[in-house]
Design a protein around this motif. Structure first.
Motif, PDB file in Angstrom:
ATOM      1  N   GLU A  74      42.336  43.395 -36.867  1.00 12.41           N
ATOM      2  CA  GLU A  74      42.652  43.789 -35.492  1.00 12.41           C
ATOM      3  C   GLU A  74      42.939  45.284 -35.429  1.00 12.41           C
ATOM      4  O   GLU A  74      43.001  45.869 -34.347  1.00 12.41           O
ATOM      5  CB  GLU A  74      43.840  42.976 -34.963  1.00 12.41           C
ATOM      6  N   SER A  79      38.764  47.343 -39.662  1.00 11.64           N
ATOM      7  CA  SER A  79      37.463  46.719 -39.352  1.00 11.64           C
ATOM      8  C   SER A  79      36.336  47.735 -39.536  1.00 11.64           C
ATOM      9  O   SER A  79      35.252  47.375 -40.014  1.00 11.64           O
ATOM     10  CB  SER A  79      37.454  46.085 -37.962  1.00 11.64           C
ATOM     11  N   GLU A 120      36.465  33.782 -37.885  1.00  8.37           N
ATOM     12  CA  GLU A 120      36.134  34.414 -36.593  1.00  8.37           C
ATOM     13  C   GLU A 120      36.465  35.902 -36.599  1.00  8.37           C
ATOM     14  O   GLU A 120      35.697  36.717 -36.063  1.00  8.37           O
ATOM     15  CB  GLU A 120      36.920  33.720 -35.459  1.00  8.37           C
ATOM     16  N   ALA A 121      37.591  36.272 -37.208  1.00  9.36           N
ATOM     17  CA  ALA A 121      37.986  37.695 -37.229  1.00  9.36           C
ATOM     18  C   ALA A 121      36.957  38.526 -37.992  1.00  9.36           C
ATOM     19  O   ALA A 121      36.623  39.642 -37.589  1.00  9.36           O
ATOM     20  CB  ALA A 121      39.372  37.842 -37.853  1.00  9.36           C
ATOM     21  N   GLU A 123      33.733  37.662 -38.453  1.00 13.00           N
ATOM     22  CA  GLU A 123      32.501  37.689 -37.634  1.00 13.00           C
ATOM     23  C   GLU A 123      32.599  38.755 -36.554  1.00 13.00           C
ATOM     24  O   GLU A 123      31.642  39.493 -36.320  1.00 13.00           O
ATOM     25  CB  GLU A 123      32.282  36.324 -36.982  1.00 13.00           C
ATOM     26  N   ARG A 124      33.774  38.844 -35.922  1.00 17.60           N
ATOM     27  CA  ARG A 124      33.960  39.846 -34.862  1.00 17.60           C
ATOM     28  C   ARG A 124      33.872  41.261 -35.429  1.00 17.60           C
ATOM     29  O   ARG A 124      33.252  42.144 -34.847  1.00 17.60           O
ATOM     30  CB  ARG A 124      35.342  39.666 -34.215  1.00 17.60           C
ATOM     31  N   GLY A 127      30.208  41.235 -37.911  1.00 15.64           N
ATOM     32  CA  GLY A 127      28.975  40.698 -37.353  1.00 15.64           C
ATOM     33  C   GLY A 127      28.295  39.675 -38.252  1.00 15.64           C
ATOM     34  O   GLY A 127      27.158  39.287 -38.000  1.00 15.64           O
ATOM     35  N   ARG A 129      28.995  35.965 -40.640  1.00 16.84           N
ATOM     36  CA  ARG A 129      29.920  34.885 -40.983  1.00 16.84           C
ATOM     37  C   ARG A 129      30.164  34.904 -42.489  1.00 16.84           C
ATOM     38  O   ARG A 129      29.208  34.907 -43.273  1.00 16.84           O
ATOM     39  CB  ARG A 129      29.299  33.546 -40.557  1.00 16.84           C
TER      40      ARG A 129
END
Ligand SMILES: [Zn+2]
Length: 319
Positions: A74, A79, A120-121, A123-124, A127, A129
């Motif tokens: 986050e 990221s 999910e974090a 993937e976000r 990009g 999985r």
């Protein structure tokens, strides 16, 4: 297909290097400390240690597997760093959403949420999985194995069948209790010590062979040499000569699964972490010294004929 079917009689010699990106607050939690750390110090793993490790990997042609904690992503700096490293060919794996050391004691639906939110974090942020999972604190259970399979996780790499790690961890947890320091660490069931040291599919019990989830156990030296830990902390604390001995004792395994932590490349002085040094012995060595030992280790394994792969590639080879 670089791995293909196993040539008759020829042992595979693959080495997968992975890094658990536990950020500095994970360490204050595990030692039961509340320290006044600067923001820079609290982000030292992503901001300081990870670039040093990336340079080490570049120098040795290693594409590593980086296990990220979902909630760290986050933060934009974290990221962005992972996106960049993924673009360079490193694999990103799931180290759960919030790195709860008691993950395996949570209720099943909470456990599933921790794993799913981590996926999910990533993937976000990246990009892609993630295929692999590593449990916080190497603690694993049959319930967690079931949860991972339900979420179609491709492989796990958490089981650490290492007596030399297990016994001191029990002692440390006991000592912290006596000091009334609330450590977050919990111990695995002792049957973990009976698990295979080479890749296997989990059975009815996750420590036995079966037809379930593919496990790529954390590196231990060959069974006949007492299964000593072959991880970043043991190599850096052993020094260059000691690390060379550990290499000799693990060579022969078809997969050397070398697990590092981001903090293995942290520097107490340069990264404002001196207050953590008493509790975290590896911080008593400089980043330069530790990276030199890790570099010599990678060099040695390469000379011994080991080829560097990501854990996902190792999963393809052994799955
Ligand atoms: Zn961790």
């Amino acid at each position: 297909m670089p791995f293909g079917s196993k040539a008759s009689g020829a042992a595979r010699k693959l080495c997968a290097v992975s890094v658990d990106l536990d950020e500095i607050p994970c360490y204050t939690a595990i030692h039961g400390l509340s320290l006044p750390l600067s923001e820079a110090a609290q982000q030292a793993v992503y901001r300081r240690a990870l670039p040093r490790l990336a340079a080490l990997f570049d120098a040795h042609g290693v594409r590593a597997t980086l296990f990220a904690i979902g909630h760290d992503l986050e933060h934009a700096h974290a990221s962005a760093a992972l996106r960049e490293l993924a673009a360079q060919g490193h694999e990103i794996g799931n180290h759960s959403y919030s790195h709860r050391y008691d993950l395996t004691r949570m209720r099943e639906h909470e456990m599933r949420a921790e794993v799913a939110r981590g996926i999910e974090a990533i993937e976000r942020a990246v990009g892609l999985r993630p295929r692999g999972f590593r449990a916080p604190g190497y603690t694993f259970t049959d319930t967690l194995s079931r949860v991972l399979q339900e979420l179609e996780v491709g492989y796990d790499s958490s089981v650490f069948p290492c007596p030399a790690y297990y016994a001191p961890k029990l002692l440390a947890i006991g000592a912290y209790r006596m000091l009334a320091r609330p450590t977050r660490s919990i111990a695995d069931h002792p049957r973990v010590l009976t698990a295979p040291g080479d890749p296997y599919r989990m059975g009815e019990s996750y420590t036995r062979r079966g037809r379930g989830l593919l496990e790529l156990p954390i590196g231990v030296t060959r069974d006949a040499t007492g299964r000593l830990p072959f991880i970043g902390t043991s190599l850096t604390l052993a020094g260059r000569t000691g690390a060379g001995v550990l290499c000799r004792l693990i060579e022969g395994r078809e997969l050397i699964n070398l697990e590092l932590h981001g903090i293995d490349a942290a520097d107490a002085e340069e990264d404002e972490l001196t207050s953590l040094r008493d509790a975290q012995p590896d911080l008593r060595k400089s980043a330069a010294t530790k990276l030199d030992i890790l570099s010599a280790t990678l060099e040695r394994l390469s000379r011994a004929g080991y080829r560097f792969v990501t854990l996902a590639e190792a999963a393809d080879a052994f799955g």
